[in-house]
Design a protein around this motif. Sequence first.
Motif, PDB file in Angstrom:
ATOM      1  N   TRP A  50       0.795  -1.205  -0.099  1.00 44.96           N
ATOM      2  CA  TRP A  50       0.033  -0.032  -0.060  1.00 44.96           C
ATOM      3  C   TRP A  50       0.882   1.242   0.142  1.00 44.96           C
ATOM      4  O   TRP A  50       0.494   2.325  -0.642  1.00 44.96           O
ATOM      5  CB  TRP A  50      -1.031   0.053   1.326  1.00 44.96           C
ATOM      6  CG  TRP A  50      -2.032  -0.775   0.946  1.00 44.96           C
ATOM      7  CD1 TRP A  50      -2.305  -2.130   1.586  1.00 44.96           C
ATOM      8  CD2 TRP A  50      -3.332  -0.608   0.428  1.00 44.96           C
ATOM      9  NE1 TRP A  50      -3.277  -2.714   1.300  1.00 44.96           N
ATOM     10  CE2 TRP A  50      -3.983  -1.647   0.500  1.00 44.96           C
ATOM     11  CE3 TRP A  50      -3.782   0.662  -0.399  1.00 44.96           C
ATOM     12  CZ2 TRP A  50      -5.323  -1.859  -0.078  1.00 44.96           C
ATOM     13  CZ3 TRP A  50      -5.022   0.383  -0.724  1.00 44.96           C
ATOM     14  CH2 TRP A  50      -5.785  -0.858  -0.930  1.00 44.96           C
ATOM     15  N   ASN A  51       2.052   1.146   0.584  1.00 43.28           N
ATOM     16  CA  ASN A  51       3.004   2.147   0.813  1.00 43.28           C
ATOM     17  C   ASN A  51       2.481   3.604   1.032  1.00 43.28           C
ATOM     18  O   ASN A  51       2.690   4.666   0.212  1.00 43.28           O
ATOM     19  CB  ASN A  51       3.625   2.309  -0.675  1.00 43.28           C
ATOM     20  CG  ASN A  51       5.238   2.434  -0.894  1.00 43.28           C
ATOM     21  OD1 ASN A  51       5.428   3.029   0.355  1.00 43.28           O
ATOM     22  ND2 ASN A  51       5.835   2.108  -1.822  1.00 43.28           N
ATOM     23  N   TRP A  52       1.828   3.608   2.184  1.00 42.79           N
ATOM     24  CA  TRP A  52       1.155   4.853   2.776  1.00 42.79           C
ATOM     25  C   TRP A  52       2.040   6.178   2.770  1.00 42.79           C
ATOM     26  O   TRP A  52       1.737   7.146   2.585  1.00 42.79           O
ATOM     27  CB  TRP A  52       0.428   4.679   3.956  1.00 42.79           C
ATOM     28  CG  TRP A  52      -0.632   3.744   3.930  1.00 42.79           C
ATOM     29  CD1 TRP A  52      -0.585   2.228   4.245  1.00 42.79           C
ATOM     30  CD2 TRP A  52      -1.960   4.140   3.423  1.00 42.79           C
ATOM     31  NE1 TRP A  52      -1.600   1.699   4.023  1.00 42.79           N
ATOM     32  CE2 TRP A  52      -2.561   2.726   3.231  1.00 42.79           C
ATOM     33  CE3 TRP A  52      -2.310   4.966   2.692  1.00 42.79           C
ATOM     34  CZ2 TRP A  52      -3.972   2.732   2.838  1.00 42.79           C
ATOM     35  CZ3 TRP A  52      -3.608   5.172   2.420  1.00 42.79           C
ATOM     36  CH2 TRP A  52      -4.522   4.064   2.362  1.00 42.79           C
ATOM     37  N   SER A  53       3.438   5.666   3.234  1.00 49.57           N
ATOM     38  CA  SER A  53       4.380   6.690   3.390  1.00 49.57           C
ATOM     39  C   SER A  53       4.624   7.547   2.015  1.00 49.57           C
ATOM     40  O   SER A  53       4.867   8.793   2.070  1.00 49.57           O
ATOM     41  CB  SER A  53       5.673   6.262   3.763  1.00 49.57           C
ATOM     42  OG  SER A  53       6.265   5.421   2.963  1.00 49.57           O
ATOM     43  N   LEU A  54       4.520   6.969   1.037  1.00 46.04           N
ATOM     44  CA  LEU A  54       4.826   7.326  -0.350  1.00 46.04           C
ATOM     45  C   LEU A  54       3.438   8.268  -0.674  1.00 46.04           C
ATOM     46  O   LEU A  54       3.750   9.403  -1.364  1.00 46.04           O
ATOM     47  CB  LEU A  54       4.861   6.317  -1.454  1.00 46.04           C
ATOM     48  CG  LEU A  54       5.586   6.670  -2.625  1.00 46.04           C
ATOM     49  CD1 LEU A  54       6.993   7.199  -2.306  1.00 46.04           C
ATOM     50  CD2 LEU A  54       5.581   5.321  -3.652  1.00 46.04           C
ATOM     51  N   ILE A  55       2.285   7.871  -0.269  1.00 44.57           N
ATOM     52  CA  ILE A  55       1.300   8.775  -0.783  1.00 44.57           C
ATOM     53  C   ILE A  55       1.400  10.055   0.143  1.00 44.57           C
ATOM     54  O   ILE A  55       1.204  10.870  -0.509  1.00 44.57           O
ATOM     55  CB  ILE A  55      -0.024   8.050  -0.233  1.00 44.57           C
ATOM     56  CG1 ILE A  55      -0.394   6.747  -1.364  1.00 44.57           C
ATOM     57  CG2 ILE A  55      -1.274   8.835  -0.234  1.00 44.57           C
ATOM     58  CD1 ILE A  55      -1.462   5.779  -0.654  1.00 44.57           C
ATOM     59  N   MET A 259      -3.715   7.382  -4.227  1.00 47.04           N
ATOM     60  CA  MET A 259      -3.439   8.887  -3.668  1.00 47.04           C
ATOM     61  C   MET A 259      -4.674   9.760  -4.371  1.00 47.04           C
ATOM     62  O   MET A 259      -5.245  10.623  -3.771  1.00 47.04           O
ATOM     63  CB  MET A 259      -2.131   9.269  -3.839  1.00 47.04           C
ATOM     64  CG  MET A 259      -1.782  10.732  -3.453  1.00 47.04           C
ATOM     65  SD  MET A 259      -0.527  11.466  -4.361  1.00 47.04           S
ATOM     66  CE  MET A 259      -1.066  11.744  -6.149  1.00 47.04           C
ATOM     67  N   ALA A 260      -4.956   9.650  -5.829  1.00 45.32           N
ATOM     68  CA  ALA A 260      -5.874  10.487  -6.350  1.00 45.32           C
ATOM     69  C   ALA A 260      -7.238  10.243  -5.863  1.00 45.32           C
ATOM     70  O   ALA A 260      -7.820  11.010  -5.938  1.00 45.32           O
ATOM     71  CB  ALA A 260      -5.703   9.935  -7.911  1.00 45.32           C
ATOM     72  N   SER A 261      -7.562   8.929  -5.728  1.00 48.50           N
ATOM     73  CA  SER A 261      -8.937   8.401  -5.357  1.00 48.50           C
ATOM     74  C   SER A 261      -9.022   9.299  -3.858  1.00 48.50           C
ATOM     75  O   SER A 261     -10.141   9.736  -3.611  1.00 48.50           O
ATOM     76  CB  SER A 261      -8.853   7.023  -4.892  1.00 48.50           C
ATOM     77  OG  SER A 261      -8.774   6.451  -6.347  1.00 48.50           O
ATOM     78  N   VAL A 262      -7.856   9.396  -2.962  1.00 50.11           N
ATOM     79  CA  VAL A 262      -8.221  10.170  -1.809  1.00 50.11           C
ATOM     80  C   VAL A 262      -8.630  11.346  -1.942  1.00 50.11           C
ATOM     81  O   VAL A 262      -9.511  12.275  -1.423  1.00 50.11           O
ATOM     82  CB  VAL A 262      -6.833   9.979  -0.706  1.00 50.11           C
ATOM     83  CG1 VAL A 262      -7.050  10.989   0.212  1.00 50.11           C
ATOM     84  CG2 VAL A 262      -6.696   8.636  -0.473  1.00 50.11           C
ATOM     85  N   LEU A 265     -12.058  11.581  -3.251  1.00 47.51           N
ATOM     86  CA  LEU A 265     -13.024  11.458  -2.121  1.00 47.51           C
ATOM     87  C   LEU A 265     -13.207  12.625  -1.224  1.00 47.51           C
ATOM     88  O   LEU A 265     -14.447  13.073  -0.583  1.00 47.51           O
ATOM     89  CB  LEU A 265     -12.626  10.073  -1.282  1.00 47.51           C
ATOM     90  CG  LEU A 265     -13.665   9.484  -0.649  1.00 47.51           C
ATOM     91  CD1 LEU A 265     -14.802   9.064  -1.593  1.00 47.51           C
ATOM     92  CD2 LEU A 265     -12.835   8.307   0.115  1.00 47.51           C
ATOM     93  N   ALA A 266     -12.006  13.530  -1.005  1.00 51.78           N
ATOM     94  CA  ALA A 266     -12.354  14.400  -0.229  1.00 51.78           C
ATOM     95  C   ALA A 266     -12.893  15.430  -0.925  1.00 51.78           C
ATOM     96  O   ALA A 266     -13.930  16.149  -0.303  1.00 51.78           O
ATOM     97  CB  ALA A 266     -10.590  14.923  -0.118  1.00 51.78           C
ATOM     98  N   LEU A 267     -12.483  15.611  -2.158  1.00 51.11           N
ATOM     99  CA  LEU A 267     -13.467  16.769  -2.821  1.00 51.11           C
ATOM    100  C   LEU A 267     -15.002  16.469  -2.837  1.00 51.11           C
ATOM    101  O   LEU A 267     -15.815  17.435  -2.730  1.00 51.11           O
ATOM    102  CB  LEU A 267     -12.842  16.833  -4.229  1.00 51.11           C
ATOM    103  CG  LEU A 267     -11.473  17.458  -4.326  1.00 51.11           C
ATOM    104  CD1 LEU A 267     -10.893  17.521  -5.797  1.00 51.11           C
ATOM    105  CD2 LEU A 267     -11.144  18.748  -3.781  1.00 51.11           C
ATOM    106  N   THR A 268     -15.339  15.148  -3.109  1.00 50.32           N
ATOM    107  CA  THR A 268     -16.907  14.804  -3.191  1.00 50.32           C
ATOM    108  C   THR A 268     -17.433  15.050  -1.891  1.00 50.32           C
ATOM    109  O   THR A 268     -18.501  15.428  -1.716  1.00 50.32           O
ATOM    110  CB  THR A 268     -17.180  13.417  -3.531  1.00 50.32           C
ATOM    111  OG1 THR A 268     -16.149  12.579  -3.061  1.00 50.32           O
ATOM    112  CG2 THR A 268     -17.013  13.299  -5.137  1.00 50.32           C
TER     113      THR A 268
END
Lengths: 308, 254
Positions: A50-55, A259-262, A265-268
């Motif tokens: 998932w590599n969260w740190s990269l996100i 990351m793009a999905s996050v 989701l935030a914008l919606t």
Amino acid sequence: MSAHASSGVTGRPEAIRAVPVRHPARWVGSVAIAVLVAMFVNSLLTNENWNWSLIGEYIFSAPVVKGVGVTLLLTALSMVIGLVLGVLLAIMRLSPNPVLSGTAWVYIWVFRGTPVYVQLFLWANIIALYSHLSLGVPFGPELLSFDTRYLIAPFVAALLGLGLNEGAYMAEIVRSGIVSVEEGQTEAATAIGMSRMQTLRRVILPQAMRVIVPPTGNETISMLKTTSLVIAIPLSTELFFQASAVGNRIFQPFPMAIMASVWYLALTSVLMVGQFYLERHYARGALRDLPLTPVQKLRRRLRRRRSA
Amino acid sequence: MTPPMVLAENVHKWFGRIEVLRGIDLEVANGEVLCIVGPSGGGKSTFLRCINHLERVDAGRLSVAGRLVGYREKGDRLHEMHDKDVAAQRRDIGMVFQRFNLFPHMTALQNVMEGPITVKRESKATARARAEKLLARVGLADRSAMYPNQLSGGQQQRVAIARALAMEPKLMLFDEPTSALDPELVGEVLDVMKQLAEDGMTMIVVTHEIGFAREVGDQLVFMVDGVIAEAGTPREVIANPKNPRMQDFLRKVL
């Protein structure tokens, strides 16, 4: 037995304290869901793919933030074009003039009936069909002429493609709103001397908004994500293209897609809040009690706790 | 000589093949109250709606204050009026509907102010002053900030009357104004109408309220199957009906 007009003699009996119905199946279901959620969250945290740190590293990077800006601008402008066009087309479709209503019908038929991806592609490549556009007398001499290469920049092509397509959908939404207002309203407005346009603007549309706003919010949210299709042009500055570009560069396409999905989701989520308040605004006069805003709900809960 | 407020000469109206009005003749003088009674489907409402051109007259002549409704006469031909001119004509004719038709997204006050502001382009202050006065006149000064769905039927109908009066009409049309009301609310609306008649307003009232017609009306016509079957002063028509359908009708409503 005879009915009694008043029961004041005996007073109020003791309040009923019944044993509530038990729902064992609900408990089993809840536990099962909780376990599944825990397993999923655990995998999110422990699976390194998932590599969260990269996100976290790239989510506020310059090209991504700029992509968010372009996506928002594209969404807002396309929706404005769609809304204006939709109102216009809806009024045309409801017109007694068969040429006007027929034109609107054909427009909706074409733009709703073909994929938006193809429409974007066509707008970007309209230069292949019409190398220049001109203003002048129909079938007569030209007064002004433009080269389509300069007129249709990628951003303009994107706006045309998204906005004109949206207009067809909005037209049907606006029309359904207009026909939902009962005929007596038109008659009452007409009877005090209002013109057709005044009636529409002052009486019909404000009431139609109640029907128009929810699906329009839906359309806006849908538009936010549809902007990622402008790759058909190609317009490369929007969010998803930028995120994928970063992903390809660092050989990590998957975390960048997340990351793009996050971001989407935030914008919606922000849009949904806006929709709530807009719907509440247009409910005036239609509902006796407006739905509570989150702030009002909180205040009410606190007050209740204090009094308890 | 001033022309009568309303003059109908052999007015016909048909919807497709059905002829709803089959030759209506009547005359309403300035300041008079005409009550129209009769069974449902007899053409009462249609005739009323013809007077402000919500329905077009198909044959015969109908004029308000000496001017044809919805048409202009040029030589020996009639020309349809432009929408704008029809709207101008309607400004002088107030109408009150059976189902009130208040604008639900506006408060009582805004409902009354809407016509003067949008149609007459009056300033907000002027329109508001008159609207407040009118709401007080119909006994609703304290309800001006309420939305229609917060008002009772009788209150809504009184707001609707105030809304029509705000345009300062010369003629008021009432289309069964009390038929959608609970019985105990009918009186308050009729009282407002009675007051209006006493103040000299010219009124045409389609109603089932025979008591109101007898007390307030100057003329009473009984309309059935698209014709006027009986006409006269309310007292004589109600006390001594000649037409058997009128006798039958009165027996049912009295």
